[in-house]
Design an enzyme around this catalytic site. Sequence first.
Site, PDB file in Angstrom:
ATOM      1  N   GLU A 119       1.356  -1.250   0.154  1.00  0.00           N
ATOM      2  CA  GLU A 119      -0.485   0.266  -0.056  1.00  0.00           C
ATOM      3  C   GLU A 119       1.199   1.584   0.277  1.00  0.00           C
ATOM      4  OE1 GLU A 119      -2.671   2.008   3.440  1.00  0.00           O
ATOM      5  OE2 GLU A 119      -2.940  -0.003   3.128  1.00  0.00           O
ATOM      6  N   ASP A 169       0.109   4.960   0.457  1.00  0.00           N
ATOM      7  CA  ASP A 169      -0.408   6.067   1.551  1.00  0.00           C
ATOM      8  C   ASP A 169       0.449   6.743   0.729  1.00  0.00           C
ATOM      9  OD1 ASP A 169      -2.363   4.580   2.608  1.00  0.00           O
ATOM     10  OD2 ASP A 169      -1.021   4.907   4.629  1.00  0.00           O
ATOM     11  N   GLU A 221      -2.915  10.411   3.377  1.00  0.00           N
ATOM     12  CA  GLU A 221      -3.914  10.238   4.680  1.00  0.00           C
ATOM     13  C   GLU A 221      -4.150  11.929   5.422  1.00  0.00           C
ATOM     14  OE1 GLU A 221      -4.042   6.171   5.655  1.00  0.00           O
ATOM     15  OE2 GLU A 221      -2.574   6.624   6.021  1.00  0.00           O
ATOM     16  N   HIS A 226       3.995   1.488   2.351  1.00  0.00           N
ATOM     17  CA  HIS A 226       3.825   0.013   2.824  1.00  0.00           C
ATOM     18  C   HIS A 226       4.380  -1.791   1.872  1.00  0.00           C
ATOM     19  CE1 HIS A 226       1.765   1.757   6.892  1.00  0.00           C
ATOM     20  NE2 HIS A 226       0.882   2.919   5.988  1.00  0.00           N
TER      21      HIS A 226
END
Length: 450
Positions: free
Chosen positions: A224, A226, A229, A240
């Site tokens: 993942e 990001d 956020e 990640h």
Amino acid sequence: MYRAVTATLSFASLVLGQQIGKEVAEKHPTMPMKMCTAAGSCTTESTSVVLDSNWRWTHVTNGYANCFGGEGWNATHCADNAACAKNCAIDGANYASTYGITTPSSGALRLNFVTKNDNGQNVGSRVYLLASDTKYRTFNLLNKEFTFTVDVSKLTCGLNGAVYFSEMDADGGMSRFTGNKAGAAYGTGYCDAQCPRDIKFINGEANVAGWKDGTGGMGSCCAEMDIWEANNDATAYTPHPCNVFEQTKCTGTDCGVGDDRYKAMCDKDGCDFNSFRMGNKEFYGPGKTVDTTKPVTVITQFHTADGTDSGALSSIHRFYVQGGKVVANSVSAIPGVDAVSHISDQFCAQQKTAFGDNNYFATLGGMQAMGKSLKRMVLVLSIWDDTSVRMNWLDSVFPNDADPEKPGVARGRCDPMLGEPKTVEKDHADAYVVYSDIRFGAINSTFAAN
């Protein structure tokens, strides 16, 4: 890690099914994006969005009875994973009236936090960008930049308007798992680095066995990235990596639950750059350098060691544009961490040491592993609140019992209790986020780098 496939599982996938209901017509809201080759040279793609299957009405294939409701799975139709997948279907979505998902203008998407509807109310949502009605739009982020504009002015403490990439299958898993009859057209195949176990159907199987308090015995893992956020007080961008390189079902230790967090297939912590956490408390927020009372354009660049689309990922950079001006990301002001504004293996190693965190990011391959996954990512846009830890990891003191003066503990100005879901859903039901003007292309092609 690898996925073990046995004859029994292979046979089971033929009789299981994540089937399609016929009660509500599915029509994907349009959200065109732009592909850029150089500054001022962009072409429009006719993309759209699709609602994640987890939000959809799940009912029996031959009627209207819920297979899943407020009390969990229907024991009659969902005695086990196989029976449930055979007996149940997911249906189309009324995007605006049921879920509060609208397109206020071309290229813009508004996600409402709480939407009152005929069934009570819906809280939060998650959608994916589609290239066609049956395939997600996939991205190779290496040696590229991704840009979008966002309005987080109505997102209070405890809320998260998230834009990120997950290593999902382009068809939602239909070709790999014959039990999945719905595919990308109905938002199937979700995975992320938290290996979520609240997914109702994974690989065409129902997640009934072991279901308790909103989670089942299986999780869905993948790398993942990001991009964003954020609420109006804090933001972070975070890679990640995983030790698997496609959407992968997990059970037991591989899901990384509780004390097994650092035994999971994926790095749940990631390596984050949160300006507040990195020592600059005046960079982001209402009236700050990046002023969250106004829309802001967010640019994320993925640099490779050799400057090619197949090279090794070396660093991830962030810029903003607001009021016609380019704003460089803040630089680290943490002792022991170089004064840099980007993420790299060196930054992550220094940050983890300075904060006393487990560098599971490096254990799972760091930037090299992340780069391998970035070649085939699906775009996710969402709005959500946090039933586990009140979003404190993003905008408050976390862990709550730690000294906020200790480096890395304070992530934003929010009171830890303001993110309590019951409080947020009651007091800020009218919250929303607007995403718009998605652009993707060569480095420095999607914004005026002056």
